[in-house]
Design a protein around this motif. Structure first.
Motif, PDB file in Angstrom:
ATOM      1  N   ALA A  68       0.858  -1.174   0.000  1.00 40.70           N
ATOM      2  CA  ALA A  68       0.000   0.000   0.000  1.00 40.70           C
ATOM      3  C   ALA A  68       0.895   1.224   0.000  1.00 40.70           C
ATOM      4  O   ALA A  68       1.945   1.217   0.644  1.00 40.70           O
ATOM      5  CB  ALA A  68      -0.912   0.002   1.220  1.00 40.70           C
ATOM      6  N   CYS A  97      -3.884   8.323  -0.458  1.00 42.75           N
ATOM      7  CA  CYS A  97      -3.615   6.892  -0.363  1.00 42.75           C
ATOM      8  C   CYS A  97      -3.645   6.328  -1.771  1.00 42.75           C
ATOM      9  O   CYS A  97      -4.691   6.326  -2.421  1.00 42.75           O
ATOM     10  CB  CYS A  97      -4.666   6.195   0.508  1.00 42.75           C
ATOM     11  SG  CYS A  97      -4.563   6.616   2.248  1.00 42.75           S
ATOM     12  N   SER A 100      -3.708  -0.046  -2.879  1.00 41.62           N
ATOM     13  CA  SER A 100      -3.575  -1.152  -1.937  1.00 41.62           C
ATOM     14  C   SER A 100      -3.721  -2.396  -2.790  1.00 41.62           C
ATOM     15  O   SER A 100      -4.792  -2.618  -3.369  1.00 41.62           O
ATOM     16  CB  SER A 100      -4.687  -1.149  -0.886  1.00 41.62           C
ATOM     17  OG  SER A 100      -4.599  -0.033  -0.050  1.00 41.62           O
ATOM     18  N   PHE A 115      -3.396  -1.820   6.151  1.00 39.74           N
ATOM     19  CA  PHE A 115      -2.850  -0.866   5.179  1.00 39.74           C
ATOM     20  C   PHE A 115      -3.409   0.532   5.428  1.00 39.74           C
ATOM     21  O   PHE A 115      -2.673   1.518   5.436  1.00 39.74           O
ATOM     22  CB  PHE A 115      -3.182  -1.296   3.749  1.00 39.74           C
ATOM     23  CG  PHE A 115      -2.327  -2.408   3.197  1.00 39.74           C
ATOM     24  CD1 PHE A 115      -1.053  -2.655   3.666  1.00 39.74           C
ATOM     25  CD2 PHE A 115      -2.806  -3.196   2.167  1.00 39.74           C
ATOM     26  CE1 PHE A 115      -0.265  -3.668   3.135  1.00 39.74           C
ATOM     27  CE2 PHE A 115      -2.029  -4.208   1.621  1.00 39.74           C
ATOM     28  CZ  PHE A 115      -0.756  -4.441   2.098  1.00 39.74           C
TER      29      PHE A 115
END
Length: 194
Positions: A68, A97, A100, A115
């Protein structure tokens, strides 16, 4: 399965594994991504050098089975930051982010939550107000959609993320069944950090 942060020499030595992992996982629906090892290695190197970057790797028995990524949203291409600015979010306050990815055999064992925990804690430590990510939008009747496909919307909502209506960007990549790159809409999800 253990999840740990990759930095320095550990990151450099893992780049090829991480690049292969991204290609393998993203070939599946909904991304259907036909990637190249050289592109992926360059992408991971660039990400590793981004502001407030973090790469978490999941390993089992010495094998990388997932990863991740995350970094400051500011500094990404305009395709990433423009939707936030147009919705009155300051990109400097947003931690992005990235992907993942986890091999199918290791799913359902808590890695997805770990994650997000890992990246969100890092974002809070770095002083960000929001955490965000984006996910590809495919039509419900897409011909390559598996009969047992289950979107991750409920998982993301339980983590406090919400779709921001109209906050969509478009990114180009080559699908596994297409002769060339094409545009793909990507829906942004956002949550306010504690």
């Amino acid at each position: 399965m253990q999840i740990h942060k990759l930095t320095g020499a550990g990151l450099e030595s893992a780049l090829k594994d991480l690049a292969r992992l991204r290609i393998e996982v993203f070939r599946d629906f909904p991304y259907l991504y036909d990637g190249s090892l050289s592109y992926e290695e360059d992408y991971m190197k660039g990400l590793a050098g981004a502001k407030d970057a973090i790469i978490a790797a999941a390993e089992e028995d010495g094998r990388t089975v997932g990863c991740a990524t995350g970094s400051a949203l500011a500094g990404h291409h305009g395709e990433f930051t423009a939707p936030f600015a147009s919705h009155d979010y300051d990109p400097a306050e947003v931690f992005y982010c990235g992907e993942s990815v986890l091999l199918p055999a290791y799913r359902g064992r808590g890695a997805g939550h770990k994650f997000f925990d890992f990246r969100e804690a890092h974002a809070v430590e770095c002083g960000y107000k929001y955490s965000a990510f984006c996910a590809v939008v495919r039509p419900p009747d897409h011909p390559r959609k598996p009969a047992d496909y289950s979107p991750l919307d409920a998982f993301w909502e339980k983590r406090g993320y919400r779709k921001i209506p109209g906050m969509v960007a478009s990114f180009r990549w080559k699908d596994i069944d297409q002769p060339q790159e094409s545009e793909h809409p990507m829906q942004f999800w956002l949550r306010e950090l504690a």
